[in-house]
Design a protein around this motif. Structure first.
Motif, PDB file in Angstrom:
ATOM      1  N   ASP A   1       0.820  -1.375   0.102  1.00 45.23           N
ATOM      2  CA  ASP A   1      -0.008   0.134   0.092  1.00 45.23           C
ATOM      3  C   ASP A   1       0.886   1.221   0.040  1.00 45.23           C
ATOM      4  O   ASP A   1       0.591   2.232  -0.767  1.00 45.23           O
ATOM      5  CB  ASP A   1      -0.860  -0.008   1.284  1.00 45.23           C
ATOM      6  CG  ASP A   1      -1.872  -0.935   1.199  1.00 45.23           C
ATOM      7  OD1 ASP A   1      -2.105  -1.817  -0.060  1.00 45.23           O
ATOM      8  OD2 ASP A   1      -2.621  -1.593   2.194  1.00 45.23           O
ATOM      9  N   GLN A   2       1.806   1.153   0.811  1.00 44.45           N
ATOM     10  CA  GLN A   2       2.922   2.401   0.953  1.00 44.45           C
ATOM     11  C   GLN A   2       3.523   2.558  -0.478  1.00 44.45           C
ATOM     12  O   GLN A   2       3.688   3.978  -1.044  1.00 44.45           O
ATOM     13  CB  GLN A   2       3.959   2.344   1.905  1.00 44.45           C
ATOM     14  CG  GLN A   2       3.332   2.268   3.335  1.00 44.45           C
ATOM     15  CD  GLN A   2       4.347   2.167   4.356  1.00 44.45           C
ATOM     16  OE1 GLN A   2       5.827   2.423   3.962  1.00 44.45           O
ATOM     17  NE2 GLN A   2       4.036   1.629   5.745  1.00 44.45           N
ATOM     18  N   PHE A   3       3.854   1.602  -1.175  1.00 48.16           N
ATOM     19  CA  PHE A   3       4.974   1.596  -2.310  1.00 48.16           C
ATOM     20  C   PHE A   3       3.945   2.274  -3.403  1.00 48.16           C
ATOM     21  O   PHE A   3       4.171   2.914  -4.354  1.00 48.16           O
ATOM     22  CB  PHE A   3       5.302   0.266  -2.682  1.00 48.16           C
ATOM     23  CG  PHE A   3       6.142  -0.073  -3.735  1.00 48.16           C
ATOM     24  CD1 PHE A   3       7.484  -0.099  -3.521  1.00 48.16           C
ATOM     25  CD2 PHE A   3       5.650  -0.085  -5.198  1.00 48.16           C
ATOM     26  CE1 PHE A   3       8.424  -0.502  -4.853  1.00 48.16           C
ATOM     27  CE2 PHE A   3       6.441  -0.007  -6.309  1.00 48.16           C
ATOM     28  CZ  PHE A   3       7.745  -0.363  -5.934  1.00 48.16           C
TER      29      PHE A   3
ATOM     30  N   GLN B   1       4.666   6.081  -4.989  1.00 51.44           N
ATOM     31  CA  GLN B   1       5.569   6.104  -6.244  1.00 51.44           C
ATOM     32  C   GLN B   1       6.851   5.319  -6.017  1.00 51.44           C
ATOM     33  O   GLN B   1       7.848   5.700  -6.184  1.00 51.44           O
ATOM     34  CB  GLN B   1       5.961   7.477  -6.805  1.00 51.44           C
ATOM     35  CG  GLN B   1       4.948   8.194  -7.455  1.00 51.44           C
ATOM     36  CD  GLN B   1       4.044   8.728  -6.438  1.00 51.44           C
ATOM     37  OE1 GLN B   1       4.355   9.613  -5.660  1.00 51.44           O
ATOM     38  NE2 GLN B   1       2.669   8.593  -6.628  1.00 51.44           N
ATOM     39  N   GLY B   2       6.700   4.238  -5.168  1.00 52.76           N
ATOM     40  CA  GLY B   2       7.593   3.195  -4.895  1.00 52.76           C
ATOM     41  C   GLY B   2       8.535   3.548  -3.475  1.00 52.76           C
ATOM     42  O   GLY B   2       9.508   2.664  -3.225  1.00 52.76           O
ATOM     43  N   GLN B   3       8.248   4.545  -2.757  1.00 56.03           N
ATOM     44  CA  GLN B   3       8.747   4.858  -1.534  1.00 56.03           C
ATOM     45  C   GLN B   3       7.989   4.098  -0.437  1.00 56.03           C
ATOM     46  O   GLN B   3       6.892   4.172  -0.425  1.00 56.03           O
ATOM     47  CB  GLN B   3       8.808   6.212  -1.447  1.00 56.03           C
ATOM     48  CG  GLN B   3       9.565   7.373  -2.303  1.00 56.03           C
ATOM     49  CD  GLN B   3       9.974   8.513  -2.230  1.00 56.03           C
ATOM     50  OE1 GLN B   3      10.549   8.977  -1.187  1.00 56.03           O
ATOM     51  NE2 GLN B   3       9.025   9.300  -2.805  1.00 56.03           N
ATOM     52  N   VAL B   4       8.819   3.641   0.613  1.00 59.68           N
ATOM     53  CA  VAL B   4       8.062   2.841   1.761  1.00 59.68           C
ATOM     54  C   VAL B   4       8.911   3.567   2.783  1.00 59.68           C
ATOM     55  O   VAL B   4      10.051   3.984   2.832  1.00 59.68           O
ATOM     56  CB  VAL B   4       8.094   1.428   1.645  1.00 59.68           C
ATOM     57  CG1 VAL B   4       7.510   1.007   0.636  1.00 59.68           C
ATOM     58  CG2 VAL B   4       9.460   0.985   1.704  1.00 59.68           C
TER      59      VAL B   4
ATOM     60  N   LEU C   1      10.855  -3.942  -5.401  1.00 60.54           N
ATOM     61  CA  LEU C   1       9.725  -3.921  -6.564  1.00 60.54           C
ATOM     62  C   LEU C   1       8.594  -4.715  -5.928  1.00 60.54           C
ATOM     63  O   LEU C   1       8.520  -5.558  -4.939  1.00 60.54           O
ATOM     64  CB  LEU C   1      10.442  -4.342  -7.825  1.00 60.54           C
ATOM     65  CG  LEU C   1      11.018  -5.995  -7.852  1.00 60.54           C
ATOM     66  CD1 LEU C   1      10.053  -6.938  -7.559  1.00 60.54           C
ATOM     67  CD2 LEU C   1      11.771  -6.153  -8.884  1.00 60.54           C
ATOM     68  N   LEU C   2       7.479  -4.473  -6.617  1.00 58.69           N
ATOM     69  CA  LEU C   2       6.212  -5.528  -6.504  1.00 58.69           C
ATOM     70  C   LEU C   2       6.290  -6.559  -7.504  1.00 58.69           C
ATOM     71  O   LEU C   2       6.341  -6.165  -8.674  1.00 58.69           O
ATOM     72  CB  LEU C   2       5.097  -4.503  -6.236  1.00 58.69           C
ATOM     73  CG  LEU C   2       5.012  -3.788  -5.253  1.00 58.69           C
ATOM     74  CD1 LEU C   2       3.608  -2.986  -5.312  1.00 58.69           C
ATOM     75  CD2 LEU C   2       5.476  -4.089  -4.046  1.00 58.69           C
TER      76      LEU C   2
ATOM     77  N   MET D   1       6.719   3.620 -10.639  1.00 61.92           N
ATOM     78  CA  MET D   1       6.302   4.950 -11.760  1.00 61.92           C
ATOM     79  C   MET D   1       5.907   3.986 -12.782  1.00 61.92           C
ATOM     80  O   MET D   1       4.826   4.417 -13.438  1.00 61.92           O
ATOM     81  CB  MET D   1       7.710   5.426 -12.085  1.00 61.92           C
ATOM     82  CG  MET D   1       8.260   6.269 -11.190  1.00 61.92           C
ATOM     83  SD  MET D   1       9.833   6.832 -11.699  1.00 61.92           S
ATOM     84  CE  MET D   1      10.800   5.198 -11.394  1.00 61.92           C
ATOM     85  N   PHE D   2       6.109   2.539 -13.123  1.00 62.12           N
ATOM     86  CA  PHE D   2       5.810   2.042 -14.218  1.00 62.12           C
ATOM     87  C   PHE D   2       5.460   0.617 -13.666  1.00 62.12           C
ATOM     88  O   PHE D   2       5.952  -0.264 -12.889  1.00 62.12           O
ATOM     89  CB  PHE D   2       6.780   1.641 -15.343  1.00 62.12           C
ATOM     90  CG  PHE D   2       7.151   3.268 -15.900  1.00 62.12           C
ATOM     91  CD1 PHE D   2       6.399   3.690 -16.888  1.00 62.12           C
ATOM     92  CD2 PHE D   2       8.259   3.890 -15.471  1.00 62.12           C
ATOM     93  CE1 PHE D   2       6.560   4.822 -17.528  1.00 62.12           C
ATOM     94  CE2 PHE D   2       8.670   4.943 -16.059  1.00 62.12           C
ATOM     95  CZ  PHE D   2       8.012   5.594 -17.056  1.00 62.12           C
ATOM     96  N   THR D   3       4.127  -0.161 -14.467  1.00 57.95           N
ATOM     97  CA  THR D   3       3.886  -1.495 -14.248  1.00 57.95           C
ATOM     98  C   THR D   3       4.131  -2.186 -15.510  1.00 57.95           C
ATOM     99  O   THR D   3       3.837  -1.589 -16.653  1.00 57.95           O
ATOM    100  CB  THR D   3       2.342  -1.538 -14.047  1.00 57.95           C
ATOM    101  OG1 THR D   3       2.385  -1.055 -12.556  1.00 57.95           O
ATOM    102  CG2 THR D   3       2.149  -3.143 -13.673  1.00 57.95           C
TER     103      THR D   3
END
Length: 277
Positions: A10-12, A16-19, A29-30, A87-89
């Motif tokens: 959820d944070q990610f 925008q990728g920051q936790v 990465l997810l 930023m991208f999937t």
């Protein structure tokens, strides 16, 4: 762990990728896999190793558990996966490394972080290493152009901070993975600037002639930064590089690049958000 993982996911996605802690500042990465038995989609946050080839490597450590994690079993059955970088999937093909190739990448991981060796010893198994190679066209997770530019810039800032920390803690020599982290960063920055010079800036030239002085300065700074990147790549590619010398070059790049990115954000973000609201 499911609750913890969901908090990270959820944070990610929200930032925008920051936790936040305890994984703040880590390369994450997810990874979304398809369940081997159920066919359901499952998302897992993972650390990764960059590679100059454009692929990334993930390690099925499961924190040193004696069995492989569920995501590994899933991608064995269905190697087409989805990865998110904030930023991208994009889709990616998963390939399980074998033999000497696996050992080489795992050794790089251990050199960068001895904790991987501790996981290997605790697990009692050969921990798998998986290459994820992006395929197809990525989908942007941010719709407003200016917000997307800021997210890309912030990702470069985070990676530079990580590389600086790794160089500062490297001791008398430069490990293989550290060299590759530096090279991957340089390649990413060069690609970003080439895309701006070849696509975004020409479009803005035609639509916003008042930006001409700013775009002229940004183009000039791209060339200046390229010279810094070329020097950095020479240092990390050569033998016997003094880490203190490399650290000085990284800090110089950080200072000049941050000034460049900040200037670009001040002049382009409002216009890009207007063009792509």
């Amino acid at each position: 762990m499911p609750d913890f993982n969901q908090q990270i996911i959820d944070q990610f996605r929200a930032n925008q990728g920051q936790v936040g802690p305890p994984l703040e500042g880590a390369r994450l990465l997810l990874l979304t896999t398809t369940g081997a038995r159920t066919g359901a989609r499952h998302t897992t946050p993972l650390g990764y190793l960059p590679d100059a080839s454009g692929s990334v490597f993930v390690i099925a450590s499961a924190g040193g558990a004696p069995t492989n994690p569920a995501w590994y079993h899933n991608l064995r059955a269905n190697p087409r996966v989805t990865i998110e970088d904030g930023m991208f999937t994009r889709e990616a093909d998963a390939r399980i490394l074998q033999g000497g190739e696996r050992d080489e990448i795992f050794a790089r991981a251990v050199e960068a972080d001895p904790g991987w060796a501790e996981y290997q010893a605790a697990s009692g198994r050969v921990i798998p290493v998986v290459a994820l190679t992006p395929v197809g066209t990525p989908t942007a997770n941010i719709t407003r152009g200016g917000d997307g530019l800021k997210a890309i810039h912030d990702a470069f800032r985070r990676e530079l901070a990580l590389v600086r920390k790794e160089v500062a803690e490297s001791g008398p020599g430069l490990g293989s993975q550290l060299r590759i982290n530096c090279l991957a960063l340089c390649q990413g920055l060069e690609h970003h600037h080439l895309m701006e010079d070849g696509h975004m800036f020409p479009h803005l030239d035609g639509q916003h002639p008042g930006l001409a002085p700013a775009l002229t300065r940004l183009r000039r700074e791209h060339q200046e930064i390229k010279s810094l990147l070329d020097e950095l790549q020479k240092l990390v590619s050569g033998d016997g590089t003094d880490p203190a010398t490399l650290l000085g070059e990284v800090e110089r790049l950080i200072a000049e690049l941050d000034a460049h990115l900040t200037y670009e954000e001040e002049h382009l973000i409002p216009i890009l958000n207007e063009i792509m609201p």
